[in-house]
Design a protein around this motif. Structure first.
Motif, mmCIF file in Angstrom:
data_model
loop_
_atom_site.group_PDB
_atom_site.id
_atom_site.type_symbol
_atom_site.label_atom_id
_atom_site.label_comp_id
_atom_site.label_asym_id
_atom_site.label_seq_id
_atom_site.Cartn_x
_atom_site.Cartn_y
_atom_site.Cartn_z
ATOM 1 N N UNK A 1 0.812 -1.225 0.000
ATOM 2 C CA UNK A 1 0.000 0.000 0.000
ATOM 3 C C UNK A 1 0.845 1.274 0.000
ATOM 4 N N UNK A 2 1.934 1.283 0.756
ATOM 5 C CA UNK A 2 2.773 2.485 0.808
ATOM 6 C C UNK A 2 3.511 2.717 -0.506
ATOM 7 N N UNK A 3 3.894 1.659 -1.193
ATOM 8 C CA UNK A 3 4.555 1.811 -2.493
ATOM 9 C C UNK A 3 3.630 2.513 -3.482
ATOM 10 N N UNK A 4 2.394 2.060 -3.550
ATOM 11 C CA UNK A 4 1.452 2.683 -4.484
ATOM 12 C C UNK A 4 1.033 4.074 -4.018
ATOM 13 N N UNK A 5 0.957 4.279 -2.709
ATOM 14 C CA UNK A 5 0.662 5.624 -2.201
ATOM 15 C C UNK A 5 1.801 6.582 -2.541
ATOM 16 N N UNK A 6 3.045 6.115 -2.454
ATOM 17 C CA UNK A 6 4.192 6.953 -2.819
ATOM 18 C C UNK A 6 4.161 7.275 -4.312
#
Length: 175
Positions: free
Chosen positions: A62-67
């Protein structure tokens, strides 16, 4: 390209930095856990690989795509643009590359390690590759962080020509 006010842009940059730091932190936790698993007894190693899997699903992905999304949004609503400056373009390419690498290599190694221990193996056949692959992600994160601060390499050839509004207006104004 839509522009937003300074406060909104600052908030968007804050969100981008926060999720990016979270992504890097979750990746660092995975490096540590995968490293611990290499030299641990089978029960500890199995638990470490399961924790890496949980961190991947609940934080890293989730954090990869949010970044990625927040970085694109910040670029599109700011003067930096998505393709105006090399440092922004390099960060975009590296972000996508890390996501692809993490999906096609590192993530597969995590699954192979979890499955190996679930099948009763005492070691992971890809344990060292997992540590190395996850450490390469951290190196990419640190490089992107440096690029964000240093803003190196100047403008790309796709950047629109700089306007010289003051000179152009003065040249058109009769004396």
């Amino acid at each position: 390209m839509a522009r937003v006010g300074k406060r909104v842009r600052q908030w968007l940059v804050f969100v981008h930095v926060a999720v990016s730091v979270g992504w890097m932190g979750a990746g660092a936790a995975n490096v540590v856990l995968a490293g611990v698993a290499l030299g641990a007894d089978p029960a500890t190693a199995a638990a470490a690989y399961r924790f890496v899997d949980v961190i991947d699903w609940w934080l890293v992905i989730p954090l990869a795509f949010a970044a990625l999304v927040s970085g694109v949004v910040v670029a599109l609503v700011s003067p930096w643009g998505l393709t105006r400056y090399w440092w922004v373009l390099v960060k975009l390419v590296l972000t996508v590359a890390v996501i692809v690498w993490s999906t096609l290599a590192v993530g597969v190694w995590v699954e192979q390690s979890v499955v190996a221990f679930a099948a009763g193996d005492s070691t992971s056949p890809v344990g060292r590759a997992l540590v190395t692959g996850a450490a390469l992600n951290i190196a990419a994160f640190l490089f992107m962080t440096w690029a964000s601060v240093a803003t190196p390499w100047g403008r790309t050839p796709w950047a629109p020509a700089r306007r010289r509004a003051g000179r152009a207006a003065a040249a058109r104004t009769p004396a």
